[in-house]
Design a protein around this motif. Structure first.
Motif, PDB file in Angstrom:
ATOM      1  N   MET A 176      -6.870  45.704  26.143  1.00  0.00           N
ATOM      2  CA  MET A 176      -6.598  44.290  26.391  1.00  0.00           C
ATOM      3  C   MET A 176      -5.955  44.059  27.751  1.00  0.00           C
ATOM      4  SD  MET A 176      -7.863  42.329  24.340  1.00  0.00           S
ATOM      5  CE  MET A 176      -7.081  40.764  24.752  1.00  0.00           C
ATOM      6  N   ALA A 177      -5.148  45.040  28.185  1.00  0.00           N
ATOM      7  CA  ALA A 177      -4.452  44.898  29.457  1.00  0.00           C
ATOM      8  C   ALA A 177      -5.427  44.637  30.591  1.00  0.00           C
ATOM      9  CB  ALA A 177      -3.632  46.147  29.753  1.00  0.00           C
ATOM     10  N   VAL A 178      -6.620  45.214  30.496  1.00  0.00           N
ATOM     11  CA  VAL A 178      -7.601  45.006  31.538  1.00  0.00           C
ATOM     12  C   VAL A 178      -8.523  43.854  31.175  1.00  0.00           C
ATOM     13  CG1 VAL A 178      -9.383  46.109  32.922  1.00  0.00           C
ATOM     14  CG2 VAL A 178      -7.474  47.459  32.047  1.00  0.00           C
ATOM     15  N   ILE A 179      -8.876  43.776  29.894  1.00  0.00           N
ATOM     16  CA  ILE A 179      -9.849  42.774  29.470  1.00  0.00           C
ATOM     17  C   ILE A 179      -9.325  41.354  29.694  1.00  0.00           C
ATOM     18  CG2 ILE A 179     -11.052  41.800  27.480  1.00  0.00           C
ATOM     19  CD1 ILE A 179     -11.235  44.635  26.362  1.00  0.00           C
ATOM     20  N   ALA A 180      -8.056  41.130  29.310  1.00  0.00           N
ATOM     21  CA  ALA A 180      -7.537  39.763  29.375  1.00  0.00           C
ATOM     22  C   ALA A 180      -7.526  39.210  30.802  1.00  0.00           C
ATOM     23  CB  ALA A 180      -6.152  39.701  28.739  1.00  0.00           C
ATOM     24  N   PRO A 181      -6.897  39.906  31.768  1.00  0.00           N
ATOM     25  CA  PRO A 181      -6.928  39.363  33.122  1.00  0.00           C
ATOM     26  C   PRO A 181      -8.345  39.297  33.671  1.00  0.00           C
ATOM     27  CG  PRO A 181      -5.397  41.219  32.987  1.00  0.00           C
ATOM     28  CD  PRO A 181      -6.129  41.151  31.698  1.00  0.00           C
ATOM     29  N   LEU A 182      -9.177  40.294  33.319  1.00  0.00           N
ATOM     30  CA  LEU A 182     -10.555  40.313  33.806  1.00  0.00           C
ATOM     31  C   LEU A 182     -11.299  39.088  33.302  1.00  0.00           C
ATOM     32  CD1 LEU A 182     -11.705  42.591  35.547  1.00  0.00           C
ATOM     33  CD2 LEU A 182     -13.047  43.305  33.570  1.00  0.00           C
ATOM     34  N   ALA A 183     -11.080  38.765  32.026  1.00  0.00           N
ATOM     35  CA  ALA A 183     -11.728  37.589  31.452  1.00  0.00           C
ATOM     36  C   ALA A 183     -11.288  36.338  32.205  1.00  0.00           C
ATOM     37  CB  ALA A 183     -11.370  37.467  29.972  1.00  0.00           C
ATOM     38  N   MET A 184      -9.986  36.281  32.532  1.00  0.00           N
ATOM     39  CA  MET A 184      -9.496  35.101  33.243  1.00  0.00           C
ATOM     40  C   MET A 184     -10.045  35.062  34.672  1.00  0.00           C
ATOM     41  SD  MET A 184      -5.627  34.400  31.950  1.00  0.00           S
ATOM     42  CE  MET A 184      -4.952  35.905  31.311  1.00  0.00           C
ATOM     43  N   ILE A 185     -10.160  36.246  35.302  1.00  0.00           N
ATOM     44  CA  ILE A 185     -10.724  36.303  36.654  1.00  0.00           C
ATOM     45  C   ILE A 185     -12.161  35.797  36.629  1.00  0.00           C
ATOM     46  CG2 ILE A 185     -11.554  37.906  38.437  1.00  0.00           C
ATOM     47  CD1 ILE A 185      -8.989  39.531  37.978  1.00  0.00           C
ATOM     48  N   ILE A 186     -12.925  36.271  35.635  1.00  0.00           N
ATOM     49  CA  ILE A 186     -14.321  35.837  35.525  1.00  0.00           C
ATOM     50  C   ILE A 186     -14.380  34.338  35.269  1.00  0.00           C
ATOM     51  CG2 ILE A 186     -16.392  35.994  34.073  1.00  0.00           C
ATOM     52  CD1 ILE A 186     -15.669  39.005  33.718  1.00  0.00           C
ATOM     53  N   ALA A 187     -13.425  33.877  34.431  1.00  0.00           N
ATOM     54  CA  ALA A 187     -13.393  32.444  34.141  1.00  0.00           C
ATOM     55  C   ALA A 187     -13.171  31.641  35.426  1.00  0.00           C
ATOM     56  CB  ALA A 187     -12.288  32.145  33.131  1.00  0.00           C
ATOM     57  N   ILE A 188     -12.252  32.126  36.263  1.00  0.00           N
ATOM     58  CA  ILE A 188     -12.002  31.424  37.522  1.00  0.00           C
ATOM     59  C   ILE A 188     -13.250  31.446  38.403  1.00  0.00           C
ATOM     60  CG2 ILE A 188     -10.700  31.489  39.686  1.00  0.00           C
ATOM     61  CD1 ILE A 188      -8.280  32.317  38.153  1.00  0.00           C
ATOM     62  N   PHE A 189     -13.890  32.642  38.479  1.00  0.00           N
ATOM     63  CA  PHE A 189     -15.119  32.763  39.277  1.00  0.00           C
ATOM     64  C   PHE A 189     -16.167  31.753  38.815  1.00  0.00           C
ATOM     65  CE2 PHE A 189     -14.202  37.094  41.074  1.00  0.00           C
ATOM     66  CZ  PHE A 189     -14.504  36.752  42.386  1.00  0.00           C
TER      67      PHE A 189
END
Lengths: 375, 253
Positions: free
Chosen positions: A21-34
């Motif tokens: 989750m430590a990687v998935i959560a921020p990654l998901a938010m980064i993708i969301a921003i993209f």
């Protein structure tokens, strides 16, 4: 090797995903921003120069986020990174500008001063038994005051090329020089965490200080080490900031502390200690930099930035708490216990408070007189 | 059983200020036996083992190892002499994996380009080996953090940490089964038997007389800071030991 893998027990998907989750959560938010920016403002956000700007902004926070990961994993917190960064940079600036020191001596001096300030933090916390929160907050005031005393509002500017290269240089490739420095500190942090006694004991201390003590680990000594690392990395960030602006002033870096802590926490490092994720902190730094950049690109007023940062911190900490089942005590969802009598009392209390404010505003509005200009 | 006890405590008295926690207590443990220490709360069980493991220094009395007088000024001295303890809390760092826990404070290292780094691979294989060879335990995953293991498995990791030291001769276990369910308890008792078969002296503190009578050879009964008797489990009964714990015999006399 782990050949004895059990096949009859399959935990639910959410449990199997938990370690990642430590990687998935921020990654998901980064993708969301993209994705969001692809719709909202693709032409300005997706420019190479803008992506480089994001990396450059993020780079400043990478060393501090790496070090803060260690401090927070040990159940500590360092609220003085901002003023440590500024104070060590200002001392370096004075030595270089007023006393003619070589920049090649000035940079190591700044790093050493940062480490020394971190040492003071660590000793205050471990020797005088001042809680981390208060200890570093108070030292933050001390360092900030010293920086103001030294600089007296002066702006020291125009530094040798090596410093501006550290702050805003470009490598022949896509990545800016500060990002290279930041990523190198992150990689170093990853290895320190995985491969050294200090890293191992950091997790052990955060996991259970009592157990760590019982197994003969020097708990206080390793806490001091973490603050020293944090101080040195803050000084590095101070140098990069000075290089980026090609100037240094005592009032710079006001949002460093919370921004760094936010990045670490968003990255899944637990504030309750014991769970560290350097990769998470790296994604956290990138996420915050992208978010702030997106706010600028969308021409949203600057003063919304702290609001957005605070929102990201609260939502990610709440998310991790939920994943960790810390509040799953059979009560159901977040709002299920509002129906209990305890919840009802809180609802009535909140309603009363909000009602009072509305009533006061109404009274003020009804009886409002002439406007007296404050100027 | 050997003639000379592996470890012997003679005439141990421990006072804390005006409070006498232990009074003239004798205790001996032999290699390859399980000695249980039982007694009510406040009977001095914990103080007794803390003296044995060097955490406390006795006010009076001496400790002998292989018949030779020894003094422990701290826990490290006792560990050096081959006496170690598995605490009730197990002293595990829950977020670390079993291998990291087993070597916590005592990590194996290797040199990479002249820099000393942790040898995680070796620690993992050693953990697997010790768990298998000494305790007959095989963990499904050595990568998962320790708090995902069952109570019995956590116990096994804590015991493995103690037995990894080649010099270990006396293992003190403080209430190892207190927090465990029946199945886990049975497994832990099996571990204790395995250690006994390897020639260790196991000193077991327990409130559960059923457990005691299942694994222990002798029972040392503490009451109000004094040793009120040592019984052979083969020749005694839970009733008799219970009587000694609550002092029924004395009162009747």
């Amino acid at each position: 090797m782990n050949t004895a893998v059990d096949t009859d027990y399959k935990p639910p998907l959410s449990e199997r995903l938990e370690p990642y989750m430590a990687v998935i959560a921020p990654l998901a938010m980064i993708i969301a921003i993209f994705l969001f920016m692809a719709v909202a403002s693709p032409d300005r956000f997706y420019r190479i120069s803008n992506l480089e700007l994001i990396l450059q902004d993020a780079a400043l926070y990478m060393p501090m986020a790496m070090a803060m990961t260690f401090v927070i994993t040990q159940r500590g917190i360092d609220l003085s990174v901002g003023s440590v960064a500024v104070l060590s940079a200002i001392i370096m600036a004075f030595l270089v500008k007023q006393y003619g020191f070589s920049i090649y001596v000035g940079i190591p001096i700044a790093l050493t001063i940062g480490a020394l300030l971190g040492l003071i933090n660590g000793l205050v916390i471990t020797r005088f038994n001042v809680p981390d929160l208060i200890g570093t907050l108070a030292m933050d005031l001390v360092y900030k005051g010293l920086a103001l005393l030294l600089a007296k509002g002066l702006v020291l500017a125009r530094f040798p090329d090596i410093l501006t290269e550290m702050g805003r240089g470009q490598t022949p490739f896509f990545i800016p020089t500060p990002a290279v420095i930041g990523i190198l500190t992150m990689v170093a942090g990853y290895y320190i965490l995985q491969r050294t006694h200090f890293g191992r004991y950091t997790v052990a201390i955060g996991s259970s200080p009592e157990s760590a003590e019982l197994t003969g680990i020097g708990v206080k000594r390793h806490k001091v080490y973490a603050y020293v690392l944090c101080g040195a990395c803050a000084a590095l960030a101070g140098l990069m900031l000075t290089g980026k602006q090609n100037a240094i002033q005592a009032t710079m870096a006001p949002f460093f502390n919370l921004h760094v802590i936010a990045a670490v926490v968003v990255g899944g490092t637990s504030l309750f200690g014991g769970r560290a994720s350097i990769i998470g902190s790296f994604s956290g730094v990138l996420l915050l930099a992208m978010m702030l950049n997106a706010l600028v690109t969308l021409r949203i007023e600057f003063f919304w930035q702290p609001v957005a940062s605070g929102f990201v911190i609260i939502s990610s900490v709440a998310l991790y708490a939920w994943i960790q089942k810390k509040d799953r005590d059979g009560a159901g969802g977040w709002f299920a216990d509002l129906k209990t009598s305890e919840g009802q009392k809180l609802v009535r209390f909140s309603a009363l408070l909000i009602g009072t404010l509305i009533a006061l505003l109404a009274i003020g509005g009804v009886f409002a007189g002439d406007i007296a200009p404050s100027g | 059983m050997a003639d000379t006890p592996l470890v012997q405590m003679r005439g141990i008295t421990k006072r804390f200020g005006g409070v006498t926690a232990l009074q003239n207590v004798d205790l001996s443990a032999y290699a390859g036996e399980v000695l249980a220490i039982v007694g009510d709360n406040g009977a001095g069980k914990s103080t007794l083992i803390k003296v044995l493991t060097g955490v406390y220094q006795p006010t009076e009395g001496d400790i002998y190892i292989d018949g030779e007088k020894t003094e422990f000024s701290n826990h490290a001295d006792a560990a050096k002499a081959g006496i170690d303890a598995v605490y009730q809390t197990l002293a595990l760092a829950d977020h670390l994996d079993p291998a990291a826990n087993m070597f916590l404070g005592n990590e194996l290292t290797k040199k990479v380009f002249g820099i000393t780094v942790l040898d995680n691979k070796k620690m993992r294989s050693e953990t697997e080996r010790v768990l298998m060879e000494r305790l007959g335990v095989r963990l499904k995953s050595l990568d998962a953090p320790t708090d995902s293991l069952s109570g019995g498995q956590r116990q096994a990791v804590a015991i493995a940490r103690a037995v990894y030291h080649e010099g270990l001769r006396v293992l003190v276990m403080d209430e190892p089964t207190a927090a465990l369910g029946p199945q886990e308890t049975a497994r832990t008792l099996k571990l204790i038997k395995a250690l006994k078969a390897q020639g260790l002296a196991v000193i077991l503190i327990s409130h559960s007389l059923d457990d005691v009578f299942e694994v222990a050879d002798r029972v040392h009964v503490q009451r109000r800071g004094q040793c009120v008797g040592v019984a052979l489990t083969a020749e005694s009964s839970t009733q008799e030991v219970l009587g000694m714990i609550v002092g029924a015999k004395e009162d009747a006399a």
